[in-house]
Design a protein around this motif. Structure first.
Motif, mmCIF file in Angstrom:
data_model
loop_
_atom_site.group_PDB
_atom_site.id
_atom_site.type_symbol
_atom_site.label_atom_id
_atom_site.label_comp_id
_atom_site.label_asym_id
_atom_site.label_seq_id
_atom_site.Cartn_x
_atom_site.Cartn_y
_atom_site.Cartn_z
ATOM 1 N N UNK A 50 0.830 -1.213 0.000
ATOM 2 C CA UNK A 50 0.000 0.000 0.000
ATOM 3 C C UNK A 50 0.859 1.255 0.000
ATOM 4 N N UNK A 51 1.935 1.253 0.753
ATOM 5 C CA UNK A 51 2.831 2.417 0.782
ATOM 6 C C UNK A 51 3.486 2.609 -0.587
ATOM 7 N N UNK A 52 3.959 1.523 -1.171
ATOM 8 C CA UNK A 52 4.589 1.623 -2.493
ATOM 9 C C UNK A 52 3.569 2.083 -3.535
ATOM 10 N N UNK A 53 2.348 1.558 -3.449
ATOM 11 C CA UNK A 53 1.302 1.959 -4.397
ATOM 12 C C UNK A 53 0.936 3.426 -4.223
ATOM 13 N N UNK A 54 0.936 3.909 -3.006
ATOM 14 C CA UNK A 54 0.632 5.328 -2.766
ATOM 15 C C UNK A 54 1.690 6.229 -3.399
ATOM 16 N N UNK A 55 2.943 5.848 -3.256
ATOM 17 C CA UNK A 55 4.001 6.627 -3.896
ATOM 18 C C UNK A 55 3.930 6.515 -5.415
ATOM 19 N N UNK A 56 3.550 5.343 -5.912
ATOM 20 C CA UNK A 56 3.390 5.183 -7.364
ATOM 21 C C UNK A 56 2.242 6.038 -7.875
ATOM 22 N N UNK A 57 1.177 6.119 -7.108
ATOM 23 C CA UNK A 57 0.050 6.970 -7.492
ATOM 24 C C UNK A 57 0.474 8.436 -7.543
#
Length: 117
Positions: A50-57
């Motif tokens: 989720x943290x990685x996806x948030x930064x990707x977003x």
């Protein structure tokens, strides 16, 4: 059909779909195996994803690369599980193939959006 694919596969929707699939996998794994260790590792992995996806977003290029690789890794796992269960449970194998296809297309969409703001 093209409009449906354009609707389903934006960067944000692909990332949310990836996290939802991972949450379902954590839930199923936790309920089937039922140990505290499985729950802990699954929830920790989901939190990191989720943290990685948030930064990707947010458009961070390194996170986009990381989440693309994670999505392809999860797709490979779904494909291997689908392939191994093809004779015993063809319905579940079909679901695994659909999940793998969704993750591959989603990874490609996320990767292709790396130049967007």
């Amino acid at each position: 059909m093209r409009a449906l694919l354009a609707f389903l596969f934006t960067r944000k929707r692909a990332l949310v779909g990836f996290l939802l699939l991972k949450a379902v996998a954590v839930l199923v794994n936790g309920l089937v195996r039922g140990t505290a260790e499985v729950w802990g590792i699954g929830i920790l992995a989901l939190a990191v994803y989720a943290v990685i996806a948030r930064f990707a977003q947010a458009g961070r290029v390194l996170s986009i690369w990381a989440v693309t690789l994670l999505m392809l890794y999860e797709a490979a796992g779904a494909l291997l599980l689908a392939w191994s269960g093809l004779r015993d449970a063809p319905g579940m194998a079909l679901i695994g193939l659909v999940v793998a296809a969704y993750l591959v297309v989603g990874a490609l969409v996320v990767f292709a959006s790396r130049r967007e703001g």
